[in-house]
Design an enzyme around this catalytic site. Structure first.
Site, mmCIF file in Angstrom:
data_model
loop_
_atom_site.group_PDB
_atom_site.id
_atom_site.type_symbol
_atom_site.label_atom_id
_atom_site.label_comp_id
_atom_site.label_asym_id
_atom_site.label_seq_id
_atom_site.Cartn_x
_atom_site.Cartn_y
_atom_site.Cartn_z
ATOM 1 N N ASP A 104 0.815 -1.207 0.000
ATOM 2 C CA ASP A 104 0.000 0.000 0.000
ATOM 3 C C ASP A 104 0.853 1.263 0.000
ATOM 4 O O ASP A 104 2.075 1.212 0.186
ATOM 5 C CB ASP A 104 -0.953 0.008 1.210
ATOM 6 C CG ASP A 104 -0.257 -0.395 2.517
ATOM 7 O OD1 ASP A 104 0.984 -0.358 2.574
ATOM 8 O OD2 ASP A 104 -0.968 -0.744 3.478
ATOM 9 N N GLU B 209 -9.518 -1.756 5.490
ATOM 10 C CA GLU B 209 -10.183 -1.459 6.761
ATOM 11 C C GLU B 209 -11.422 -2.347 6.938
ATOM 12 O O GLU B 209 -11.890 -2.966 5.980
ATOM 13 C CB GLU B 209 -10.579 0.018 6.785
ATOM 14 C CG GLU B 209 -9.382 0.983 6.737
ATOM 15 C CD GLU B 209 -8.658 1.117 8.074
ATOM 16 O OE1 GLU B 209 -8.541 0.124 8.818
ATOM 17 O OE2 GLU B 209 -8.201 2.233 8.365
ATOM 18 N N HIS C 22 -7.131 -4.808 10.348
ATOM 19 C CA HIS C 22 -6.861 -4.568 8.920
ATOM 20 C C HIS C 22 -5.563 -5.231 8.477
ATOM 21 O O HIS C 22 -4.650 -5.454 9.277
ATOM 22 C CB HIS C 22 -6.900 -3.077 8.568
ATOM 23 C CG HIS C 22 -5.737 -2.244 9.003
ATOM 24 N ND1 HIS C 22 -5.867 -1.109 9.761
ATOM 25 C CD2 HIS C 22 -4.407 -2.348 8.747
ATOM 26 C CE1 HIS C 22 -4.688 -0.566 9.958
ATOM 27 N NE2 HIS C 22 -3.771 -1.296 9.361
ATOM 28 N N ASN D 30 -7.312 -2.917 14.496
ATOM 29 C CA ASN D 30 -8.728 -3.139 14.163
ATOM 30 C C ASN D 30 -8.914 -4.313 13.200
ATOM 31 O O ASN D 30 -9.979 -4.485 12.625
ATOM 32 C CB ASN D 30 -9.353 -1.862 13.587
ATOM 33 C CG ASN D 30 -8.752 -1.460 12.246
ATOM 34 O OD1 ASN D 30 -7.838 -2.122 11.727
ATOM 35 N ND2 ASN D 30 -9.240 -0.376 11.666
HETATM 36 C C1 GLP Z 1 -0.332 0.204 8.647
HETATM 37 C C2 GLP Z 1 0.040 -0.599 7.419
HETATM 38 C C3 GLP Z 1 -0.197 -2.070 7.631
HETATM 39 C C4 GLP Z 1 0.421 -2.504 8.952
HETATM 40 C C5 GLP Z 1 -0.238 -1.775 10.077
HETATM 41 C C6 GLP Z 1 0.288 -2.170 11.456
HETATM 42 O O1 GLP Z 1 -1.670 0.495 8.715
HETATM 43 N N1 GLP Z 1 -0.665 -0.179 6.244
HETATM 44 O O2 GLP Z 1 0.371 -2.804 6.547
HETATM 45 O O3 GLP Z 1 0.246 -3.894 9.128
HETATM 46 O O4 GLP Z 1 0.049 -0.391 9.875
HETATM 47 O O5 GLP Z 1 1.383 -1.397 11.742
HETATM 48 P P1 GLP Z 1 2.342 -1.530 13.008
HETATM 49 O O6 GLP Z 1 3.263 -2.632 12.679
HETATM 50 O O7 GLP Z 1 3.034 -0.200 13.046
HETATM 51 O O8 GLP Z 1 1.487 -1.797 14.168
#
Ligand code: GLP
Length: 259
Positions: A67, A143, A138, A136
């Site tokens: 993304d 989402e 995702h 959440n």
């Molecule tokens: C973002 C990314 C996801 C990732 C998520 C969790 O939203 N788009 O790909 O898995 O964060 O991030 P973190 O590892 O900082 O908790």
């Protein structure tokens, strides 16, 4: 789903890096699906060490990131392009021309999403898809209530996701509202999926992903439909799993016979 519960964060991170290195050793021209976020930083640090020790080469690999934020050009310090260069690409033998992310600054974001999906299909789809997990539920930026059949497209971020990612920006207001993200259907086409979740903040999402109903309300639960999904956890992230003792019996201390 294979659930590997490790005694520490460090052991879980090493396990994920080792599984990526093993895939590259087995298939040097693998198509990797890469992820961003705080959790992945330690994985990339470990992969850089493995690369320096001669244990992981990206020279023939290709990659597609999950993304990118809409509106951020590749040189923006908060873009995922920048993150990937900074955390991984600048330190390994990855050919920049073979590393792909959506262009967040494309004039037509919807056309860019369609182009990106087509590029993944043209590459023969993802071989090994690395995933983090949002609190959440995702994956990528899919989402809650994302279509479980979705392809790469624009998604509006929830307030909770923007708040969680605000730590990477100067101000909350700077966190973009839109992102281009691979869809859940795109992710499910990957040959193999490898998800890493660490810490107590992910425990509820982990339980919903692994043991909850398959539901768009928890996008990561779609991985229950994948034929080769491995979930790597530390003990804190595993703490709300009802069948935890079963997973630990099958894979003591997160050991996977395949490594
Ligand atoms: C973002 C990314 C996801 C990732 C998520 C969790 O939203 N788009 O790909 O898995 O964060 O991030 P973190 O590892 O900082 O908790």
């Amino acid at each position: 789903m294979k659930v590997l519960i490790h005694p520490t964060e460090g052991a879980a991170v090493d396990c994920v890096a080792d599984l990526i290195a093993a895939r590259l050793a087995r298939q040097p021209d693998a198509v990797l699906g890469l992820a961003t976020g705080g959790t992945m930083e330690a994985v990339y640090r470990r992969l850089i060490v493995l690369h320096r020790e001669g244990g992981a080469s990206f020279a023939r690999a290709r990659s597609f990131n999950l993304d990118e934020y809409v509106g951020l050009p590749p040189d923006h310090p908060c873009s995922y392009w920048h993150y990937m260069r900074d955390q991984l690409f600048a330190h390994v033998d990855m050919d920049p021309a073979r590393a792909h992310l959506p262009h967040g600054d494309a004039p037509d974001a919807e056309a860019e999403a369609a182009r990106y999906e087509a590029a993944i299909v043209a590459a023969g789809d993802i071989g090994l898809q690395l995933l983090g997990l949002g609190a959440n539920g995702h994956i990528g930026f899919n989402e809650p209530t994302s279509s479980l059949a979705s392809h790469t497209r624009l998604k509006t971020l929830t307030r909770s996701t923007r708040e969680a990612n605000a730590r990477f920006f100067a101000r909350f207001e700077d966190v973009p509202r839109l992102a281009i993200t691979m869809g859940i259907g795109t992710i499910l086409r990957a040959d193999e999926v490898l998800l890493l979740a660490l810490g107590p903040g992910k425990a509820e999402a982990v339980a919903r992903m692994v043991e909850g109903p398959v539901s768009a309300v928890c996008p990561a639960s779609a991985l229950q439909m994948h034929r080769k999904a491995t979930v790597v956890l530390d003990e804190a992230a595993a703490s709300q799993l009802a069948l935890r003792s079963y997973y630990e019996e099958v894979h003591p201390e997160g050991r996977d016979a395949a490594i």
